[in-house]
Design a protein around this motif. Sequence first.
Motif, short mmCIF file in Angstrom:
data_model
loop_
_atom_site.label_atom_id
_atom_site.label_comp_id
_atom_site.label_asym_id
_atom_site.label_seq_id
_atom_site.Cartn_x
_atom_site.Cartn_y
_atom_site.Cartn_z
N PHE A 1 0.90 -1.12 -0.02
CA PHE A 1 0.09 0.02 -0.16
C PHE A 1 1.06 1.30 -0.04
N HIS A 2 1.75 1.14 0.83
CA HIS A 2 3.01 2.49 0.87
C HIS A 2 3.30 2.66 -0.53
N ASP A 3 4.02 1.56 -1.15
CA ASP A 3 4.71 1.76 -2.51
C ASP A 3 3.77 2.22 -3.42
N ASP A 4 2.35 1.73 -3.49
CA ASP A 4 1.54 2.36 -4.27
C ASP A 4 1.01 3.77 -4.25
N TYR A 5 0.77 4.04 -3.13
CA TYR A 5 0.57 5.56 -3.08
C TYR A 5 1.60 6.51 -3.25
N THR A 6 2.72 5.97 -2.53
CA THR A 6 3.94 6.85 -3.01
C THR A 6 4.33 7.03 -4.23
N SER A 7 4.21 5.95 -5.03
CA SER A 7 4.43 6.11 -6.54
C SER A 7 3.42 6.98 -7.28
N GLN A 8 2.20 6.65 -6.73
CA GLN A 8 1.34 7.83 -7.35
C GLN A 8 1.68 9.20 -7.07
N LEU A 9 2.01 9.52 -5.70
CA LEU A 9 2.09 10.97 -5.46
C LEU A 9 3.52 11.36 -6.21
N ALA A 10 4.67 10.39 -6.50
CA ALA A 10 5.70 10.81 -7.47
C ALA A 10 5.18 11.18 -8.78
N VAL A 11 4.33 10.69 -9.23
CA VAL A 11 3.64 10.79 -10.53
C VAL A 11 3.09 12.31 -10.67
N ILE A 12 2.32 12.52 -9.46
CA ILE A 12 1.66 13.80 -9.42
C ILE A 12 2.58 15.14 -9.16
N ASP A 13 3.71 14.81 -8.49
CA ASP A 13 4.80 15.69 -8.35
C ASP A 13 5.68 15.83 -9.71
N ALA A 14 5.70 14.77 -10.34
CA ALA A 14 6.53 14.82 -11.61
C ALA A 14 5.52 15.71 -12.70
N ALA A 15 4.40 15.69 -12.42
CA ALA A 15 3.44 16.51 -13.34
C ALA A 15 3.57 17.78 -13.15
N GLY A 16 4.29 18.36 -11.81
CA GLY A 16 4.55 19.77 -11.54
C GLY A 16 3.22 20.17 -10.73
N LEU A 17 2.69 19.22 -9.91
CA LEU A 17 1.75 19.50 -9.14
C LEU A 17 1.89 19.17 -7.40
N PRO A 18 3.14 19.55 -7.01
CA PRO A 18 3.42 19.15 -5.84
C PRO A 18 2.60 20.18 -4.62
N ASN A 19 1.81 20.84 -4.89
CA ASN A 19 0.88 21.35 -4.12
C ASN A 19 -0.52 21.08 -4.07
N ALA A 20 -0.76 20.00 -5.15
CA ALA A 20 -2.10 19.72 -5.28
C ALA A 20 -2.90 18.81 -4.23
N SER A 21 -3.84 18.98 -3.61
CA SER A 21 -4.38 18.43 -2.68
C SER A 21 -4.78 16.66 -3.10
N VAL A 22 -4.52 15.80 -2.26
CA VAL A 22 -4.61 14.37 -2.67
C VAL A 22 -5.58 13.80 -1.51
N TYR A 23 -6.48 13.10 -2.06
CA TYR A 23 -7.57 12.44 -1.29
C TYR A 23 -7.49 11.27 -1.87
N LEU A 24 -7.38 10.12 -1.02
CA LEU A 24 -7.50 8.71 -1.30
C LEU A 24 -9.03 8.34 -1.07
N THR A 25 -9.84 8.45 -2.23
CA THR A 25 -11.55 8.30 -2.11
C THR A 25 -11.74 6.80 -2.01
N GLU A 26 -10.82 5.83 -2.43
CA GLU A 26 -11.09 4.29 -2.25
C GLU A 26 -9.84 3.43 -2.29
N TRP A 27 -9.95 3.06 -0.83
CA TRP A 27 -8.80 2.31 -0.52
C TRP A 27 -9.54 0.91 0.42
N ASN A 28 -8.85 -0.21 0.34
CA ASN A 28 -9.57 -1.12 1.21
C ASN A 28 -8.67 -2.30 1.11
N ARG A 29 -8.97 -3.52 1.78
CA ARG A 29 -8.37 -4.69 1.49
C ARG A 29 -9.58 -5.70 1.69
N ALA A 30 -9.54 -6.88 0.56
CA ALA A 30 -10.62 -7.70 0.97
C ALA A 30 -10.64 -8.63 2.15
#
Length: 152
Positions: free
Chosen positions: A8-37
């Motif tokens: 889970f950590h690796d998944d969300y940090t990799s997505q944050l890196a994509v957001i930052d690489a797109a030049g959006l380091p100050n964009a608000s981030v909300y995990l709107t769906e997370w879970n584990r079956a």
Amino acid sequence: AATAVAEFHDDYTSQLAVIDAAGLPNASVYLTEWNRATEPSGNFAANEQVTTDFIRGAMADVNTWNLGAGHHNIVAMTWFVMNGNDGAWPQYSLEYWQNAGNPVGSSGDLWTALLEGSQYPAGLKETRIPEPSSIVMGLVLLVSVATIRAGH
């Protein structure tokens, strides 16, 4: 659960890196769906305990991440799914697990784990600015004193 939290950590940090690489380091981030079956068969209490351990670990991990200097914060997290009483999604449903597995209020209950996780503060709506180190503060102070003594 520890492996699931690490993934889970690796998944969300990799997505944050994509957001930052797109030049959006100050964009608000909300995990709107997370879970584990959670398997709704077999030993319900043991199955629910594993997911409960994941919830506690994941929420603690995001809190630790949010407190790290230079980290793009996660503002909020929303569990998928609340209502599963209609027969859909029982493996994720908080309502389903309130009546199956461990009793509400116990250490192995999904709902209780999420409520306990609400103790963590929301993340910032931006990247956390690193705190100046004492060395940098000392240099700023020395430069300020030298400037004052020089009459500037």
